[in-house]
Structure formats: structure tokens, C-alpha cells
Design a protein around this motif. Structure first.
Motif, PDB file in Angstrom:
ATOM      1  N   LEU A 217     -15.037  54.752 -29.884  1.00 32.31           N
ATOM      2  CA  LEU A 217     -13.939  54.158 -30.317  1.00 32.31           C
ATOM      3  C   LEU A 217     -12.689  54.753 -29.820  1.00 32.31           C
ATOM      4  O   LEU A 217     -11.804  53.577 -29.443  1.00 32.31           O
ATOM      5  CB  LEU A 217     -13.837  54.412 -31.913  1.00 32.31           C
ATOM      6  CG  LEU A 217     -12.616  53.886 -32.695  1.00 32.31           C
ATOM      7  CD1 LEU A 217     -12.618  52.631 -32.775  1.00 32.31           C
ATOM      8  CD2 LEU A 217     -12.738  54.896 -34.072  1.00 32.31           C
ATOM      9  N   ASP A 218     -12.105  55.872 -29.610  1.00 27.79           N
ATOM     10  CA  ASP A 218     -10.996  56.155 -28.972  1.00 27.79           C
ATOM     11  C   ASP A 218     -10.752  55.752 -27.466  1.00 27.79           C
ATOM     12  O   ASP A 218      -9.686  55.357 -27.384  1.00 27.79           O
ATOM     13  CB  ASP A 218     -10.765  57.847 -29.275  1.00 27.79           C
ATOM     14  CG  ASP A 218     -10.761  58.342 -30.519  1.00 27.79           C
ATOM     15  OD1 ASP A 218     -10.495  57.532 -31.379  1.00 27.79           O
ATOM     16  OD2 ASP A 218     -11.258  59.540 -30.782  1.00 27.79           O
TER      17      ASP A 218
ATOM     18  N   SER B 156     -12.427  52.994 -26.340  1.00 29.31           N
ATOM     19  CA  SER B 156     -11.999  51.553 -26.351  1.00 29.31           C
ATOM     20  C   SER B 156     -10.625  51.163 -26.836  1.00 29.31           C
ATOM     21  O   SER B 156     -10.109  50.449 -26.313  1.00 29.31           O
ATOM     22  CB  SER B 156     -13.171  50.826 -27.202  1.00 29.31           C
ATOM     23  OG  SER B 156     -12.744  51.004 -28.718  1.00 29.31           O
ATOM     24  N   ARG B 157      -9.930  52.128 -27.709  1.00 27.98           N
ATOM     25  CA  ARG B 157      -8.671  51.805 -27.967  1.00 27.98           C
ATOM     26  C   ARG B 157      -7.692  52.212 -26.746  1.00 27.98           C
ATOM     27  O   ARG B 157      -6.825  51.328 -26.464  1.00 27.98           O
ATOM     28  CB  ARG B 157      -8.320  52.720 -29.015  1.00 27.98           C
ATOM     29  CG  ARG B 157      -8.761  52.401 -30.402  1.00 27.98           C
ATOM     30  CD  ARG B 157      -8.194  53.304 -31.541  1.00 27.98           C
ATOM     31  NE  ARG B 157      -8.553  52.516 -32.902  1.00 27.98           N
ATOM     32  CZ  ARG B 157      -9.009  53.289 -33.947  1.00 27.98           C
ATOM     33  NH1 ARG B 157      -9.032  54.332 -33.787  1.00 27.98           N
ATOM     34  NH2 ARG B 157      -9.371  52.614 -35.042  1.00 27.98           N
TER      35      ARG B 157
ATOM     36  N   TYR C 256      -7.739  49.210 -24.427  1.00 24.59           N
ATOM     37  CA  TYR C 256      -7.265  48.046 -25.086  1.00 24.59           C
ATOM     38  C   TYR C 256      -5.736  48.313 -24.756  1.00 24.59           C
ATOM     39  O   TYR C 256      -5.078  47.467 -24.208  1.00 24.59           O
ATOM     40  CB  TYR C 256      -7.413  47.976 -26.321  1.00 24.59           C
ATOM     41  CG  TYR C 256      -6.584  47.062 -27.140  1.00 24.59           C
ATOM     42  CD1 TYR C 256      -6.370  45.682 -26.795  1.00 24.59           C
ATOM     43  CD2 TYR C 256      -5.376  47.522 -27.869  1.00 24.59           C
ATOM     44  CE1 TYR C 256      -5.453  44.842 -27.499  1.00 24.59           C
ATOM     45  CE2 TYR C 256      -4.409  46.890 -28.417  1.00 24.59           C
ATOM     46  CZ  TYR C 256      -4.514  45.435 -28.334  1.00 24.59           C
ATOM     47  OH  TYR C 256      -3.485  44.570 -28.728  1.00 24.59           O
ATOM     48  N   PHE C 257      -5.187  49.540 -24.851  1.00 26.90           N
ATOM     49  CA  PHE C 257      -3.605  49.637 -24.528  1.00 26.90           C
ATOM     50  C   PHE C 257      -3.213  49.472 -23.254  1.00 26.90           C
ATOM     51  O   PHE C 257      -2.274  48.898 -22.775  1.00 26.90           O
ATOM     52  CB  PHE C 257      -3.149  50.999 -25.225  1.00 26.90           C
ATOM     53  CG  PHE C 257      -3.100  51.140 -26.685  1.00 26.90           C
ATOM     54  CD1 PHE C 257      -2.753  50.215 -27.383  1.00 26.90           C
ATOM     55  CD2 PHE C 257      -3.918  51.916 -27.487  1.00 26.90           C
ATOM     56  CE1 PHE C 257      -2.719  50.132 -28.811  1.00 26.90           C
ATOM     57  CE2 PHE C 257      -4.102  51.991 -28.742  1.00 26.90           C
ATOM     58  CZ  PHE C 257      -3.258  50.906 -29.613  1.00 26.90           C
TER      59      PHE C 257
ATOM     60  N   LYS D 201      -0.144  56.169 -27.866  1.00 33.39           N
ATOM     61  CA  LYS D 201      -0.851  54.890 -28.706  1.00 33.39           C
ATOM     62  C   LYS D 201      -2.114  55.089 -29.044  1.00 33.39           C
ATOM     63  O   LYS D 201      -2.554  54.631 -30.143  1.00 33.39           O
ATOM     64  CB  LYS D 201      -0.433  53.506 -27.712  1.00 33.39           C
ATOM     65  CG  LYS D 201       0.792  52.906 -27.742  1.00 33.39           C
ATOM     66  CD  LYS D 201       0.974  51.667 -26.862  1.00 33.39           C
ATOM     67  CE  LYS D 201       2.220  50.810 -27.229  1.00 33.39           C
ATOM     68  NZ  LYS D 201       1.979  49.526 -26.226  1.00 33.39           N
ATOM     69  N   THR D 202      -2.996  55.779 -28.035  1.00 33.26           N
ATOM     70  CA  THR D 202      -4.596  55.945 -28.341  1.00 33.26           C
ATOM     71  C   THR D 202      -4.565  56.790 -29.354  1.00 33.26           C
ATOM     72  O   THR D 202      -5.373  56.627 -30.455  1.00 33.26           O
ATOM     73  CB  THR D 202      -5.067  56.337 -26.940  1.00 33.26           C
ATOM     74  OG1 THR D 202      -4.828  55.560 -25.972  1.00 33.26           O
ATOM     75  CG2 THR D 202      -6.453  56.700 -27.349  1.00 33.26           C
TER      76      THR D 202
ATOM     77  N   GLY E  80      -3.886  55.190 -32.662  1.00 36.79           N
ATOM     78  CA  GLY E  80      -4.713  53.877 -33.048  1.00 36.79           C
ATOM     79  C   GLY E  80      -5.199  53.937 -34.392  1.00 36.79           C
ATOM     80  O   GLY E  80      -5.153  52.858 -34.875  1.00 36.79           O
TER      81      GLY E  80
ATOM     82  N   ALA F  48     -13.732  47.935 -34.920  1.00 37.11           N
ATOM     83  CA  ALA F  48     -13.982  48.514 -33.612  1.00 37.11           C
ATOM     84  C   ALA F  48     -14.900  49.821 -33.910  1.00 37.11           C
ATOM     85  O   ALA F  48     -15.848  50.221 -33.264  1.00 37.11           O
ATOM     86  CB  ALA F  48     -12.510  49.087 -33.228  1.00 37.11           C
TER      87      ALA F  48
END
Ligand SMILES: NC(=O)c1ccc[n+]([C@@H]2O[C@H](COP(=O)([O-])OP(=O)(O)OC[C@H]3O[C@@H](n4cnc5c(N)ncnc54)[C@H](O)[C@@H]3O)[C@@H](O)[C@H]2O)c1
Ligand SMILES: O=C(O)C[C@H](O)C(=O)O
Length: 313
Positions: free
Chosen positions: A149-150, A152-153, A156-157, A208-209, A212, A228
């Protein structure tokens, strides 16, 4: 592949999203759902069953209420417990969710002796520790979902900043504010991130991560993220069920790897039919070693609190 059964305990936002996502994939014969809210769980089982009948998935979804009937699963995902609300950290959930986790895992372990446990409830790393002790299962069978999850965040950023490219991100350490994004392991079209973005831009991505989860908590007001997290959990389930042996960052108890023991944290793991089949030791930079140590120490503090309050050995 043989007959495959997955159980999910905690059919709230995350648990029901996992059930739906997994059922659509048609990769297991049965999914058992269990929650304190019996009628609600029955409704979710019916709703998902009716949704997947239009795409020809053969997975059977069943709501069960007794511990005895929640049995013989290959994988049990545990998403039961409370989620944080604005103003709370994940660590604020420690005592409430540890009590819930201990109770659930004792029963799950009794009737699902060969299962691999995938823990989702927060604070994630401490909950994996609780589940490990309550089940008495070997550590390769008690894993936590957070690193995917972390990562994929983070991906994304990066994508948000530079547009669509092939992005592979990797975040290790505990699922807390001091999680450890690995910059050299994070690649944009195969090129390490620090050759693509400057120091300030990378700092911004890292921040940002780390934020998230809380960003979504603040916007939702009622709980935390679920699509997510569900997607990340299903990737773990799929790699185990299909014995894909894919490498993902997941939480596991360390026994000497990275220089730590008796503590749970996120590290790259090869996921196959036996759960964690290998732990990969990445080379960390000097700063990453410091960050990893801070992150591990945060988890150690939570484990100490669990022991002091007799919630775990
Ligand atoms: N690891 C991660 O990255 C990650 C991501 C998202 C959420 N989470 C965590 O997952 C947990 C669930 O989040 P959610 O958004 O689905 O919450 P939710 O409130 O929507 O659902 C929680 C469910 O657990 C059930 N429950 C509580 N005690 C139970 C028990 N003893 N037996 C069976 N069911 C029980 C509740 O009835 C509820 O349906 C939270 O702790 C949250 O912080 C972790
Ligand atoms: O932020 C939370 O509390 C839920 C979860 O851990 C997340 O990262 O989305």
C-alpha cells in the motif's frame, strides 16, 4: 490449483472491499466472511454473490457466524477492529485492536491450523506481533499488509508529479509516520528516482507518502482508506494462493535479518504457498539505516506497551 478457501474476519470497509475484489478475480472456490454484525455480513455476502454472477466468477461467498464454521481456510485475512478518525494516529488504536486481535486469532488458529494469516488491522506491525503470539504459528505464516500500500501510494505521487511512466516504488519499515521509502530501489522506467527528481522533489514525495493514510482520514472524516488497502491485500492473497513467488514488501517478524530480532517490520518477502518463502535483504544507505532503525524502534515501543499491559507475551 486444488480447492482454495479464503476467510476474512472484519467485514467493514476494508474487509468487504477485499471480498469483492477477490471474488471478481475468480481465484478461489470459497470466501468465508465473519463479523460481529451478522445481518450486515449476510447482506454483503449476498450483494457480492449477485455482483459476480454477471461476470461468471465461480467463487462462493458465505457469511458464517460461529467460530467452528469458520474453518479449514488456506488464508485468513484479519481486518477487524476500529479505524482511526481525524486527530488520531494509528498507534492510538493499539489497545482496542490488540484485544480484538487476540480474541479472533485464538479461534482462527484453533479451526484453521494450516492457514496463512494476513493481518490488516492497525497499528499494523504491532497487530502482526499480537497475531503471531496468539496463534503460535511460525513467522512465515503470519504476515502484515502495508508495504504494498505504502509503495503504491509513493508510485502514485511520483506519477502525479511526472506523468505516466513505469514506476516501481519500494517502502520498507513499519506502517507508521516513519516508514522508509527506498530511493535507489524506486525506479522510473528503470532509472533510480534520484536521477529523475531533485532532492526537494524527493523529500516532497516522501512526505506525501508518509501522509497518504492521514490525508484520506481527514477527507473521509468517518474512517480510513479502503480501496487501495484492499487491492494491496488481494495482491498478497493471489501470490500465496497461486504460489506466484512474487516479491512484495510485507510485515513479518525479523529473526536476525537487517540486524534485528523479535520485532515486526516491513521488508521484501517472496510470497508463495508457504507464506513468506524468503526475506530479501536490501542494501540500505547510511540514512536509510538510520530511518529503518527509528521505524523499528517505534514498533518496539508498541510491543513493549502490549507486554506491559499483559496483552501479549
Ligand atoms: N494495514 C493497512 O495498511 C490498513 C489500511 C486500511 C485500514 N487498516 C485498518 O484495518 C482495520 C479495519 O478498517 P475498516 O476501514 O475496514 O474499519 P471498519 O470500521 O469499516 O470495519 C471494521 C470491522 O471490524 C468488525 N469487528 C470489530 N470487532 C470484531 C470482532 N471481534 N470480530 C469480528 N469483527 C469485528 C466491525 O464490526 C467492523 O465491521 C482498522 O484497524 C484500520 O486501521 C489498515
Ligand atoms: O491511515 C490509516 O489509519 C489507515 C491505513 O493505515 C492507511 O494507511 O490507509
Amino acid at each position: 490449483m486444488g480447492y482454495k478457501k479464503v476467510g476474512i474476519v472484519g467485514i467493514g470497509n476494508v474487509g468487504s472491499s477485499i471480498a469483492y475484489n477477490l471474488a471478481l478475480k475468480n481465484i478461489c472456490n470459497k470466501i468465508l466472511l465473519k463479523d460481529l454484525r451478522e445481518d450486515f455480513t449476510k447482506a454483503i455476502a449476498l450483494d457480492i454473490s449477485q455482483a459476480i454472477s454477471s461476470v461468471n466468477s465461480k467463487t462462493i461467498i458465505e457469511a458464517v457466524h460461529s467460530d467452528e464454521k469458520f474453518k479449514d481456510c488456506d488464508i485468513v485475512v484479519i481486518t477487524a477492529g476500529i479505524a482511526r478518525k481525524p486527530g488520531m494516529s494509528r498507534d492510538d488504536l493499539l489497545f482496542t485492536n490488540a484485544k480484538i486481535m487476540n480474541l479472533i486469532v485464538q479461534n482462527v488458529a484453533k479451526y484453521n491450523k494450516d492457514a496463512i494469516l494476513v493481518i490488516v488491522s492497525n497499528p499494523l506491525d504491532a497487530m502482526v506481533y499480537s497475531a503471531l503470539k496468539a496463534s503460535n504459528f511460525p513467522r512465515n505464516k503470519v504476515l502484515g499488509m502495508a508495504g504494498i500500500l505504502d509503495s503504491s501510494r509513493m508510485a502514485y505521487f511520483i506519477k502525479e508529479k511526472i506523468g505516466y511512466k513505469k514506476i516501481e516504488a519500494m517502502v520498507l519499515g513499519g506502517h507508521g509516520d516513519d516508514m522508509v521509502p527506498l530511493i535507489k530501489e524506486t525506479k522510473v522506467d528503470g532509472v533510480p528516482l534520484d536521477e529523475v527528481l531533485n532532492e526537494n522533489e524527493i523529500k516532497n514525495i516522501i512526505q506525501k507518502t508518509r501522509n497518504g493514510g492521514i490525508e484520506i482520514v481527514k477527507l473521509l472524516q468517518t474512517g480510513s482508506a479502503y480501496y487501495a488497502p484492499a487491492q494491496a491485500t488481494v495482491l498478497m492473497v493471489e501470490s500465496i494462493l497461486k504460489d506466484k513467488k512474487l516479491t512484495y514488501p510485507c510485515a513479518i517478524e525479523l529473526q536476525g535479518e537487517y540486524g534485528y530480532e523479535n520485532v515486526v517490520t516491513g521488508v521484501p518477502i517472496v510470497l508463495g504457498k508457504n507464506g513468506a518463502e524468503e526475506i530479501i535483504e536490501k542494501k540500505l544507505s547510511k540514512q536509510e539505516k538510520i530511518d529503518f532503525n527509528n521505524s523499528v524502534n517505534s514498533v518496539k515501543t508498541l510491543i513493549k506497551k502490549l507486554k506491559e499491559n499483559s496483552l501479549n507475551q
